[in-house]
Design an enzyme around this catalytic site. Structure first.
Site, mmCIF file in Angstrom:
data_model
loop_
_atom_site.group_PDB
_atom_site.id
_atom_site.type_symbol
_atom_site.label_atom_id
_atom_site.label_comp_id
_atom_site.label_asym_id
_atom_site.label_seq_id
_atom_site.Cartn_x
_atom_site.Cartn_y
_atom_site.Cartn_z
ATOM 1 N N ARG A 256 0.862 -1.175 0.000
ATOM 2 C CA ARG A 256 0.000 0.000 0.000
ATOM 3 C C ARG A 256 0.902 1.230 0.000
ATOM 4 O O ARG A 256 1.925 1.257 0.685
ATOM 5 C CB ARG A 256 -0.912 0.027 1.236
ATOM 6 C CG ARG A 256 -2.080 -0.958 1.196
ATOM 7 C CD ARG A 256 -3.150 -0.542 0.195
ATOM 8 N NE ARG A 256 -4.293 -1.448 0.153
ATOM 9 C CZ ARG A 256 -4.439 -2.474 -0.692
ATOM 10 N NH1 ARG A 256 -3.498 -2.740 -1.573
ATOM 11 N NH2 ARG A 256 -5.515 -3.231 -0.652
ATOM 12 N N GLU A 285 -3.732 7.347 -3.919
ATOM 13 C CA GLU A 285 -4.180 6.903 -5.244
ATOM 14 C C GLU A 285 -5.601 7.400 -5.474
ATOM 15 O O GLU A 285 -6.388 7.427 -4.533
ATOM 16 C CB GLU A 285 -4.215 5.368 -5.297
ATOM 17 C CG GLU A 285 -2.867 4.724 -5.352
ATOM 18 C CD GLU A 285 -2.985 3.202 -5.253
ATOM 19 O OE1 GLU A 285 -4.010 2.641 -5.686
ATOM 20 O OE2 GLU A 285 -2.049 2.584 -4.732
ATOM 21 N N HIS A 303 -1.452 0.205 -9.709
ATOM 22 C CA HIS A 303 -2.109 -0.750 -8.814
ATOM 23 C C HIS A 303 -2.687 -1.929 -9.608
ATOM 24 O O HIS A 303 -3.869 -2.269 -9.496
ATOM 25 C CB HIS A 303 -3.209 -0.075 -7.982
ATOM 26 C CG HIS A 303 -3.480 -0.801 -6.694
ATOM 27 N ND1 HIS A 303 -3.788 -0.180 -5.518
ATOM 28 C CD2 HIS A 303 -3.480 -2.136 -6.401
ATOM 29 C CE1 HIS A 303 -3.981 -1.073 -4.556
ATOM 30 N NE2 HIS A 303 -3.787 -2.279 -5.084
HETATM 31 P P1 NAD Z 1 -0.494 -11.326 4.728
HETATM 32 O O1 NAD Z 1 -1.442 -10.917 5.799
HETATM 33 O O2 NAD Z 1 -0.440 -12.755 4.314
HETATM 34 O O3 NAD Z 1 0.993 -10.886 5.130
HETATM 35 C C1 NAD Z 1 1.280 -9.646 5.701
HETATM 36 C C2 NAD Z 1 2.435 -9.888 6.677
HETATM 37 O O4 NAD Z 1 2.875 -8.626 7.173
HETATM 38 C C3 NAD Z 1 2.030 -10.721 7.884
HETATM 39 O O5 NAD Z 1 2.842 -11.871 7.994
HETATM 40 C C4 NAD Z 1 2.236 -9.773 9.069
HETATM 41 O O6 NAD Z 1 2.723 -10.455 10.228
HETATM 42 C C5 NAD Z 1 3.264 -8.826 8.510
HETATM 43 N N1 NAD Z 1 3.340 -7.549 9.212
HETATM 44 C C6 NAD Z 1 2.337 -6.822 9.752
HETATM 45 N N2 NAD Z 1 2.831 -5.695 10.316
HETATM 46 C C7 NAD Z 1 4.170 -5.740 10.124
HETATM 47 C C8 NAD Z 1 5.214 -4.857 10.471
HETATM 48 N N3 NAD Z 1 4.992 -3.725 11.146
HETATM 49 N N4 NAD Z 1 6.475 -5.203 10.127
HETATM 50 C C9 NAD Z 1 6.735 -6.348 9.447
HETATM 51 N N5 NAD Z 1 5.767 -7.227 9.104
HETATM 52 C C10 NAD Z 1 4.504 -6.914 9.436
HETATM 53 O O7 NAD Z 1 -0.834 -10.393 3.488
HETATM 54 P P2 NAD Z 1 -0.421 -10.641 1.961
HETATM 55 O O8 NAD Z 1 -1.462 -11.482 1.298
HETATM 56 O O9 NAD Z 1 0.980 -11.063 1.914
HETATM 57 O O10 NAD Z 1 -0.609 -9.161 1.394
HETATM 58 C C11 NAD Z 1 0.222 -8.102 1.848
HETATM 59 C C12 NAD Z 1 -0.363 -6.768 1.411
HETATM 60 O O11 NAD Z 1 -0.259 -6.647 0.003
HETATM 61 C C13 NAD Z 1 -1.869 -6.629 1.666
HETATM 62 O O12 NAD Z 1 -2.134 -6.172 2.972
HETATM 63 C C14 NAD Z 1 -2.329 -5.655 0.625
HETATM 64 O O13 NAD Z 1 -2.425 -4.347 1.148
HETATM 65 C C15 NAD Z 1 -1.233 -5.721 -0.429
HETATM 66 N N6 NAD Z 1 -1.776 -6.165 -1.730
HETATM 67 C C16 NAD Z 1 -1.555 -5.390 -2.829
HETATM 68 C C17 NAD Z 1 -2.047 -5.810 -4.063
HETATM 69 C C18 NAD Z 1 -1.782 -5.013 -5.310
HETATM 70 O O14 NAD Z 1 -2.503 -5.185 -6.314
HETATM 71 N N7 NAD Z 1 -0.768 -4.158 -5.348
HETATM 72 C C19 NAD Z 1 -2.783 -6.990 -4.162
HETATM 73 C C20 NAD Z 1 -2.949 -7.768 -3.040
HETATM 74 C C21 NAD Z 1 -2.438 -7.341 -1.810
#
Ligand code: NAD
Length: 339
Positions: A256, A285, A303
């Site tokens: 994000r 965005e 995105h």
């Molecule tokens: P997920 O929940 O599987 O993994 C996120 C990880 O981040 C978790 O393991 C959590 O413990 C860790 N985390 C939380 N706070 C933290 C911190 N302060 N420091 C370090 N680690 C921390 O999520 P995911 O499926 O891997 O997705 C990650 C992010 O990607 C989503 O939250 C979403 O915002 C983003 N995303 C973007 C798109 C895109 O099109 N660009 C698409 C899907 C997801």
């Protein structure tokens, strides 16, 4: 039945006493032009409506009379929505992130919120890899060079061997792990920082855990961000953190936009920490600052990391099936309640 009134577009496909499921998208969002998948899955049990919110009303405070919402991520559900939408029984975010919904207000209003976190992890990981690889191999510069009439291999500048690089992943969930697999296949050393993931997960995945974010930033040649956006991760990478990067580092953000402080990034790029940035997400965005559009060492995509033909279909299918499971009163397995 199809109805078009002003900026509001509302397509009603069934009716008469059934629960109403609103598929809520933003103008130009373009995620759902035709709710055919939702209709196929839900049509026998519900009235499916496509609701495109008017331009400039992305913070939705009301105005949708429906039992269930399938919500696309460019529409924000504000506190006022949950205070007034007494009919709403659940919201399914058709997305991984759920930072666009006021969860406190939803909980206060007794409205459960779900999301679909597992539809496109591979696509986002592929996209992060593509951004990192393109920048490591200097593809934007080389492409510009050739397009402007050149044919000099030295336009590749100071590119380095990938196998001798360290990739640092901030956040080691679904996407972070998928990126780790890809980077390891290229021969890179992979380290991650994630204080909340399973203790010992580094062992079976043969990567290294770094307990302090600062230590990751100081050793990674490529840093890729995969944390959710919340109050703790907003501007997780600010001026101080970016200043810890190795000179020449590549920063990739497909998570994000607001996880990286955009103003600090602008200054940090001048200091070449990072030297290159690959962004699929930006703060505020769809607005994108002019300096970023023009920056020669920035590679920016709109995105789009989540998308493939298959991932979008899977996302819409899972969101609709989750609503059907709620209507049937069975366990919801197609989506997950947000924490
Ligand atoms: P997920 O929940 O599987 O993994 C996120 C990880 O981040 C978790 O393991 C959590 O413990 C860790 N985390 C939380 N706070 C933290 C911190 N302060 N420091 C370090 N680690 C921390 O999520 P995911 O499926 O891997 O997705 C990650 C992010 O990607 C989503 O939250 C979403 O915002 C983003 N995303 C973007 C798109 C895109 O099109 N660009 C698409 C899907 C997801």
């Amino acid at each position: 039945m199809s109805r078009l009134t002003g900026d509001h577009r509302s397509t009603t496909i069934e009716s008469e006493g059934k629960p109403v499921v609103a598929v809520v998208d933003a103008p130009g969002g373009g995620y759902v032009d035709d709710p055919d998948i939702e209709q196929r899955i839900l049509g026998h049990a519900a009235e499916v409506r496509l609701h495109i919110v008017p331009e400039g009303e992305h913070h939705l405070a009301g105005g949708i009379d429906a039992d269930y919402l399938i919500l696309w991520h460019r529409v924000r559900l504000a506190r006022g929505f949950f205070e007034t939408a007494k009919r709403c029984r659940a919201v399914v975010c058709a997305s991984v992130g759920y930072d666009h919904v006021d969860r406190v207000a939803a909980a206060a209003g007794g409205v459960p919120v779900f999301h679909v976190p597992h539809y496109g992890s591979e696509e986002v990981a592929d996209h992060a890899l593509a951004l990192a690889l393109s920048l490591a191999r200097r593809l934007p510069e080389l492409d510009r060079h050739v397009r402007s009439g050149g044919w000099d291999w030295q336009a590749i500048g100071d590119a380095r061997r990938l196998r001798e690089m360290t990739c640092g992943l901030i956040g080691f969930g679904r996407i972070g792990m998928a990126v780790a697999q890809r980077m390891k296949a290229l021969g890179m050393r992979v380290v991650f920082h994630d204080p909340y993931t399973h203790p010992g997960i580094e062992k079976p995945l043969t990567v290294e855990r770094v307990h302090r974010l600062d230590d990751l930033l100081g050793q990674a040649d490529i840093v890729s961000v995969h944390v959710p956006l919340d109050t703790a991760t907003r501007h997780l990478l600010g001026a101080r953190e970016l200043g810890l990067l190795k000179p020449g580092a590549i920063l990739v953000n497909t998570a994000r936009g607001a996880v990286v402080d955009a103003a600090a990034l602008r200054t940090a790029l001048e200091d070449r920490r990072p030297a290159y940035v690959g962004l699929d997400v930006v703060e505020d965005e769809p607005g994108i600052p002019q300096w970023l559009r023009e920056h020669p060492r920035a590679l920016v995509t709109p995105h789009a990391a989540f998308y493939s033909v298959q991932s979008l279909t899977e996302l819409r299918t899972r969101a609709a099936e989750a609503v059907l499971q709620m209507l049937d009163g069975t366990q919801v397995t197609s989506a997950f309640a947000v924490p």
